[in-house]
Write a protein that holds these residues in place. Structure first.
Motif: not given
Length: 261
Positions: A13-25, A31-42
């Motif tokens: 899960a944390q690896q996926m979160r880092v990948e999403v953050i990496s794509n944002n950065l 142009t006009a890019y909106n940030a993505r946020r990883a969401e998790f569930a138990d």
């Protein structure tokens, strides 16, 4: 030992979160890019003893029971819809959208694509295109002898000619809006496709029915907050390390078990 597999899901899960953050950065300048946020569930819970069942020893009702969680899973990667700041470019076909709405694009597959990237170009035949060469919808063609263009807030495109004082109306750029923007499917190239989750597009005139307006000579920057992304990156890294420590601890406990004589 369940701790090994549970901690492994946490690391995934944390690896996926880092990948999403990496794509944002990586898309800070898109142009006009909106940030993505990883969401998790138990994950599911193992019911050792259910709350509310009868205790066999004395017949009382268990107030809580014993439920052992089995880890975490990715629930969604959602788009954080936000207006990026406008950057002046001076380009006569650079159009920023202030407010809601997407430009409609005709894709080679016949599908309609949607984008907020207003860096438009003029093709060899005068047709208004995206940077990737896709035609704008509705189709607008600028005559070769037009010396300049003007696009007002409502999307009306005017062409100025050397032998005429008044400009000529070439067409009007419309905007598309969706009930659920977050349900759009991103296909790269700043383009999105309609899905069942997004609902059908509602086409309208800029400045009407809640749609935004156009700003000629501007482009919308990405809405990435670098400080927030770096903060989340640190959190994800620490979360990954903590789950790795759980695996180490579980391994040491198993090693101690095997050494019992």
């Amino acid at each position: 030992m369940r701790a090994l597999s549970i901690a492994a899901t946490g690391m995934d899960a944390q690896q996926m979160r880092v990948e999403v953050i990496s794509n944002n950065l990586a898309n800070m300048s898109t142009t006009a890019y909106n940030a993505r946020r990883a969401e998790f569930a138990d994950l599911h819970y193992q019911q050792v003893s259910r709350a509310g069942t009868i205790n066999a020893s004395d017949g009382t009702v268990l107030p809580t029971g014993v439920q052992l969680g089995l880890g975490v899973r990715a629930a969604a990667v959602t788009m954080h819809v936000a207006q990026g700041s406008l950057r002046a470019t001076g380009g006569e076909l650079d159009l920023a959208i202030e407010g809601n709405g997407y430009l409609e694009i005709a894709l080679p597959s016949g599908q309609a694509g949607y984008t907020r990237d207003g860096a438009l170009k003029r093709g060899g035949d005068g047709q208004i295109l995206t940077s990737d060469g896709y035609a704008l919808v509705p189709d607008i063609t600028i005559p070769a002898d037009a010396r300049s263009l003007s696009v007002n807030a409502q999307g009306e495109v005017y062409a100025y000619f050397s032998d005429e004082v008044e400009p000529q109306l070439m067409g009007q750029i419309t905007l598309a809006d969706f009930t659920n923007e977050k349900g759009l499917e991103a296909i790269g190239g700043n383009l999105f496709l309609e899905t069942e989750a997004s609902g059908p597009p509602v086409i309208g005139t800029a400045g009407e029915d809640g749609l935004g307006t156009f700003r000629q000579g501007y482009l919308e920057d990405s809405s990435i907050d670098a400080v927030r992304e770096m903060t989340e990156l640190i959190e994800a890294q620490r979360g990954y390390e903590l789950n790795a420590k759980v695996i180490t601890a579980a391994d040491q406990m198993l090693a101690a078990t095997t050494q019992i004589r």
